[in-house]
Design a protein around this motif. Structure first.
Motif, mmCIF file in Angstrom:
data_model
loop_
_atom_site.group_PDB
_atom_site.id
_atom_site.type_symbol
_atom_site.label_atom_id
_atom_site.label_comp_id
_atom_site.label_asym_id
_atom_site.label_seq_id
_atom_site.Cartn_x
_atom_site.Cartn_y
_atom_site.Cartn_z
ATOM 1 N N ALA A 242 0.860 -1.468 0.030
ATOM 2 C CA ALA A 242 -0.262 0.006 -0.009
ATOM 3 C C ALA A 242 0.969 1.347 -0.007
ATOM 4 C CB ALA A 242 -0.868 -0.130 1.226
ATOM 5 N N VAL A 243 0.340 2.281 -0.379
ATOM 6 C CA VAL A 243 0.846 3.435 -0.492
ATOM 7 C C VAL A 243 0.727 4.230 0.625
ATOM 8 C CG1 VAL A 243 1.230 5.913 -1.631
ATOM 9 C CG2 VAL A 243 0.925 3.802 -3.025
ATOM 10 N N ILE A 244 1.517 4.806 1.566
ATOM 11 C CA ILE A 244 1.423 5.301 2.979
ATOM 12 C C ILE A 244 1.388 6.833 2.888
ATOM 13 C CG2 ILE A 244 1.992 5.583 5.265
ATOM 14 C CD1 ILE A 244 1.324 2.890 4.503
ATOM 15 N N PRO A 245 0.371 7.515 3.285
ATOM 16 C CA PRO A 245 0.460 8.978 3.224
ATOM 17 C C PRO A 245 1.378 9.945 3.765
ATOM 18 C CG PRO A 245 -1.849 8.149 4.184
ATOM 19 C CD PRO A 245 -0.921 6.944 3.879
ATOM 20 N N LYS A 246 1.997 10.682 3.185
ATOM 21 C CA LYS A 246 3.029 11.537 3.695
ATOM 22 C C LYS A 246 3.007 12.237 4.955
ATOM 23 C CE LYS A 246 5.303 11.623 -0.983
ATOM 24 N NZ LYS A 246 5.748 12.711 -1.857
ATOM 25 N N ASP A 247 1.752 12.715 5.113
ATOM 26 C CA ASP A 247 1.377 13.637 6.388
ATOM 27 C C ASP A 247 1.280 12.630 7.541
ATOM 28 O OD1 ASP A 247 1.232 15.947 4.622
ATOM 29 O OD2 ASP A 247 -0.973 15.580 4.429
ATOM 30 N N ASP A 364 4.741 -0.645 10.353
ATOM 31 C CA ASP A 364 4.993 0.506 11.279
ATOM 32 C C ASP A 364 3.701 1.009 11.824
ATOM 33 O OD1 ASP A 364 5.252 3.548 11.590
ATOM 34 O OD2 ASP A 364 7.117 2.630 11.984
ATOM 35 N N GLU A 365 3.529 1.123 12.987
ATOM 36 C CA GLU A 365 1.990 1.286 13.682
ATOM 37 C C GLU A 365 1.895 2.767 13.364
ATOM 38 O OE1 GLU A 365 0.854 -0.654 17.445
ATOM 39 O OE2 GLU A 365 2.567 -1.256 17.588
ATOM 40 N N THR A 366 2.641 3.625 13.040
ATOM 41 C CA THR A 366 2.480 5.059 12.876
ATOM 42 C C THR A 366 2.070 5.148 11.359
ATOM 43 O OG1 THR A 366 4.059 5.879 14.291
ATOM 44 C CG2 THR A 366 3.327 7.408 12.557
ATOM 45 N N GLU A 367 2.610 4.387 10.498
ATOM 46 C CA GLU A 367 2.128 4.308 9.281
ATOM 47 C C GLU A 367 0.684 3.487 8.944
ATOM 48 O OE1 GLU A 367 5.157 2.378 6.953
ATOM 49 O OE2 GLU A 367 6.509 4.115 6.765
ATOM 50 N N ALA A 369 -1.816 3.999 11.493
ATOM 51 C CA ALA A 369 -2.450 4.760 11.783
ATOM 52 C C ALA A 369 -2.825 5.861 10.408
ATOM 53 C CB ALA A 369 -2.028 5.451 12.907
ATOM 54 N N ALA A 370 -1.750 6.297 9.780
ATOM 55 C CA ALA A 370 -1.796 7.190 8.904
ATOM 56 C C ALA A 370 -2.686 6.532 7.697
ATOM 57 C CB ALA A 370 -0.481 7.377 8.301
ATOM 58 N N TRP A 371 -2.481 5.366 7.421
ATOM 59 C CA TRP A 371 -3.434 4.893 6.150
ATOM 60 C C TRP A 371 -4.783 4.656 6.731
ATOM 61 C CZ3 TRP A 371 -6.681 1.174 4.477
ATOM 62 C CH2 TRP A 371 -6.686 1.038 3.255
ATOM 63 N N LEU A 372 -4.926 4.390 7.843
ATOM 64 C CA LEU A 372 -6.423 3.891 8.203
ATOM 65 C C LEU A 372 -6.983 5.343 8.247
ATOM 66 C CD1 LEU A 372 -7.557 1.733 11.167
ATOM 67 C CD2 LEU A 372 -8.122 4.471 11.406
ATOM 68 N N ALA A 373 -6.434 6.368 8.936
ATOM 69 C CA ALA A 373 -7.207 7.679 8.920
ATOM 70 C C ALA A 373 -7.634 8.116 7.780
ATOM 71 C CB ALA A 373 -6.363 8.548 9.765
ATOM 72 N N GLN A 374 -6.751 7.880 6.539
ATOM 73 C CA GLN A 374 -7.024 8.174 5.292
ATOM 74 C C GLN A 374 -7.983 7.301 4.358
ATOM 75 O OE1 GLN A 374 -4.023 9.201 1.525
ATOM 76 N NE2 GLN A 374 -4.033 10.788 3.164
ATOM 77 N N ASN A 375 -7.682 6.209 4.642
ATOM 78 C CA ASN A 375 -8.328 4.999 3.647
ATOM 79 C C ASN A 375 -9.406 4.212 4.446
ATOM 80 O OD1 ASN A 375 -6.501 5.593 0.951
ATOM 81 N ND2 ASN A 375 -5.083 5.487 2.865
ATOM 82 N N GLY A 376 -9.532 4.161 5.657
ATOM 83 C CA GLY A 376 -10.669 3.443 5.995
ATOM 84 C C GLY A 376 -10.155 2.124 6.848
ATOM 85 N N PRO A 377 -11.136 1.518 7.456
ATOM 86 C CA PRO A 377 -10.898 0.435 8.291
ATOM 87 C C PRO A 377 -10.005 -0.695 7.905
ATOM 88 C CG PRO A 377 -13.200 0.790 8.621
ATOM 89 C CD PRO A 377 -12.595 1.703 7.348
ATOM 90 N N ILE A 378 -9.080 -1.407 8.495
ATOM 91 C CA ILE A 378 -8.179 -2.417 7.987
ATOM 92 C C ILE A 378 -8.424 -3.718 8.393
ATOM 93 C CG2 ILE A 378 -5.504 -2.761 7.964
ATOM 94 C CD1 ILE A 378 -4.970 0.085 8.656
ATOM 95 N N SER A 379 -8.431 -4.739 7.611
ATOM 96 C CA SER A 379 -8.257 -6.213 8.150
ATOM 97 C C SER A 379 -6.815 -6.427 8.650
ATOM 98 C CB SER A 379 -8.418 -6.961 6.931
ATOM 99 O OG SER A 379 -8.048 -8.610 7.131
ATOM 100 N N ILE A 380 -6.997 -6.944 9.959
ATOM 101 C CA ILE A 380 -5.814 -7.247 10.646
ATOM 102 C C ILE A 380 -5.778 -8.665 11.204
ATOM 103 C CG2 ILE A 380 -5.199 -4.924 11.048
ATOM 104 C CD1 ILE A 380 -5.854 -5.747 14.106
ATOM 105 N N ALA A 381 -4.946 -9.246 11.728
ATOM 106 C CA ALA A 381 -4.787 -10.554 12.494
ATOM 107 C C ALA A 381 -3.959 -10.399 13.609
ATOM 108 C CB ALA A 381 -4.330 -11.569 11.602
ATOM 109 N N LEU A 382 -4.348 -11.149 14.752
ATOM 110 C CA LEU A 382 -3.494 -10.915 16.058
ATOM 111 C C LEU A 382 -3.619 -12.209 16.821
ATOM 112 C CD1 LEU A 382 -6.242 -10.885 18.018
ATOM 113 C CD2 LEU A 382 -5.836 -8.218 17.602
ATOM 114 N N ASN A 383 -2.830 -12.088 17.863
ATOM 115 C CA ASN A 383 -2.746 -13.470 18.932
ATOM 116 C C ASN A 383 -3.960 -13.161 19.719
ATOM 117 O OD1 ASN A 383 -2.324 -15.113 20.977
ATOM 118 N ND2 ASN A 383 -0.256 -15.007 20.565
#
Length: 462
Positions: A242-247, A364-367, A369-383
């Motif tokens: 994915a392309v990560i927002p610069k801001d 990267d968790e900052t990236e 957050a940046a992608w989510l705020a601009q592009n919408g909810p994200i499919s993730i997986a976790l323990n």
């Protein structure tokens, strides 16, 4: 005669029958005294002998004990009895009898008056009056100031656990096939109380752990029924970055406040979390690109994705590909969720949303957050280590017990922020609104907790 009188006095004193009190005066006696426990055993045997029940009742506690000196000693006491799993076998009750699940609802309280005449080696039950009562509720309302404490910590813990289990069964409308299964679930419930307490003590966040609707399941059952072991496999389809927002991302963001998230759903006893994660992401992407929030069908993926394994687990990357090949997704209303694999009944004429591609989002968790705020909810997986007993708050298990390399549950990342200075991810789960915070899980943000950043992806809608 003097020697005989002296031996008699020693014998009476040993039994606690000699005191400074005048005959006829009632004296309170601790229930822990050996003579009281012996008399209680005799009283329980007498109750079982007279009872027309085919099962034995066992002593839970002795209360309200008092003694009166007469020609001998008269004891007045009450016993709380619970139905056991043992059949009556003569007058003796086996020592290893376990409490029957029926005791969760009703118990028996008996008042006994027993005359003990030691020089005649005689014990007589003068009075026995028993009544059924909802003793669990009574115990829950009891305080040490108005009720004798239980004679041991084991009994205290048992009654507390029984009370909690009764409340659990009622709250979550649990039913079991028979009493043996119910007793087994009670044992698991008791062990899970200890596990939840241990997780609570080790958590670094603000989360509260305790009783949930999964508290009667073993860890193995919970993983088999609700989690997804395939997420830790190496069979992931490679998708483009994915392309990560610069801001930089805003300090907080929540797509629920912007209309991009449907209601919390429930996968049931089916390891289809991967389908709910992907469909939740597509719902958000469709809303952002087309302006319409539509609840889409997870069952379509369970039935029609030929690569993934339905209730046996699956991968988001494969699910995106399956939807592209199928040509889209039907609505929840047209293709409703059943919680089990059926024959594929997908119809292209009923497609309500489609995707064009999918992308992988960096770790990267900052990236993120940046992608989510601009592009919408994200499919993730976790323990999901801490999720079986999660109730509320920000969960933050130690990495050593919630490894980022053992991913077993797919969910939807919908936002982030902080509570009183503690940063969090807001995560939409698929276990219904009667779990967590109205169906949501809040996980510490910034440390890769439980592998939250290891498998982030999104569909692309043009």
């Amino acid at each position: 005669m003097e020697m005989a009188a002296g031996l008699y006095l020693v014998f009476m004193t040993a039994l606690g029958l000699v005191s400074g009190l005048p005959p006829g005066h009632w004296q309170e006696v601790p229930s822990e005294e050996p003579v009281i426990q012996t008399l209680a055993e005799i009283a329980v045997r007498e109750y079982n002998r007279r009872s027309d029940q085919d099962v034995a009742y066992i002593k839970l506690r002795v209360t309200d004990v008092r003694k009166q000196l007469v020609s001998g000693a008269k004891y007045d006491f009450s016993i709380v009895l619970g139905r056991s799993m043992c059949k009556k076998n003569g007058e003796e009750t086996p020592n290893n009898c376990q409490l029957h699940v029926a005791a969760l609802e009703r118990g028996v309280k008996c008042n006994f008056v027993v005359l003990l005449v030691p020089w005649l080696n005689e014990t007589k039950i003068l009075h026995q009056l028993c009544s059924q009562e909802d003793f669990i509720n009574n115990v829950a309302e009891t305080s040490p100031s108005n009720q004798d404490k239980l004679s041991s910590n084991t009994e205290d813990e048992l009654l507390e656990t029984l009370s909690l289990f009764k409340e659990f069964v009622t709250t979550y409308n649990k039913t079991y096939q028979n009493d043996e299964e119910a007793l087994g679930r009670l044992r698991i419930f008791s062990e899970n109380l200890k596990k939840a307490k241990d997780i609570q003590e080790k958590d670094q966040g603000t989360a509260e752990y305790g009783i949930t609707k999964f508290s009667d399941l073993t860890e193995e059952e919970f993983r088999t029924l609700y989690l997804n072991p395939l997420l830790s496999s190496q069979g992931h389809r490679i998708i483009k970055k994915a392309v990560i927002p610069k801001d930089p991302p805003p300090a907080q963001w929540d797509w629920r406040e912007h209309g991009a998230v449907t209601e919390v759903k429930n996968q049931g006893m089916c390891g289809s979390c991967w389908a709910f994660s992907v469909i939740g992401n597509i719902e958000g992407q469709w809303f952002l690109k087309k302006g319409s929030l539509v609840s889409l069908s997870e069952q379509e993926l369970v039935d029609c994705d030929g690569v993934d394994h339905a209730c046996g687990g699956g991968l988001p990357s494969s699910a995106y590909e399956a939807i592209e090949k199928l040509g889209g997704v039907e609505t929840e209303q047209d293709y409703s969720y059943q919680g089990r694999k059926q024959g594929c009944s997908f119809s292209t004429s009923k497609v309500s949303a489609y995707i064009n591609n999918s992308v992988e989002i960096p770790k990267d968790e900052t990236e993120i957050a940046a992608w989510l705020a601009q592009n919408g909810p994200i499919s993730i997986a976790l323990n999901a280590f801490a999720m079986q007993f999660y109730r509320k708050g920000i969960s933050h298990p130690f990495k050593i017990i919630c490894s980022p390399w053992f991913i077993d549950h797919a969910v939807l990342l919908v936002g982030y922020g902080d509570r009183n200075g503690t940063p969090f991810w807001a995560i939409k789960n698929s276990w219904g609104t009667d779990w967590g915070e109205q169906g949501y899980y809040y996980l510490y943000r910034g440390s890769g907790a439980c592998g939250v950043n290891q498998m982030c992806s999104s569909a692309v809608v043009n």
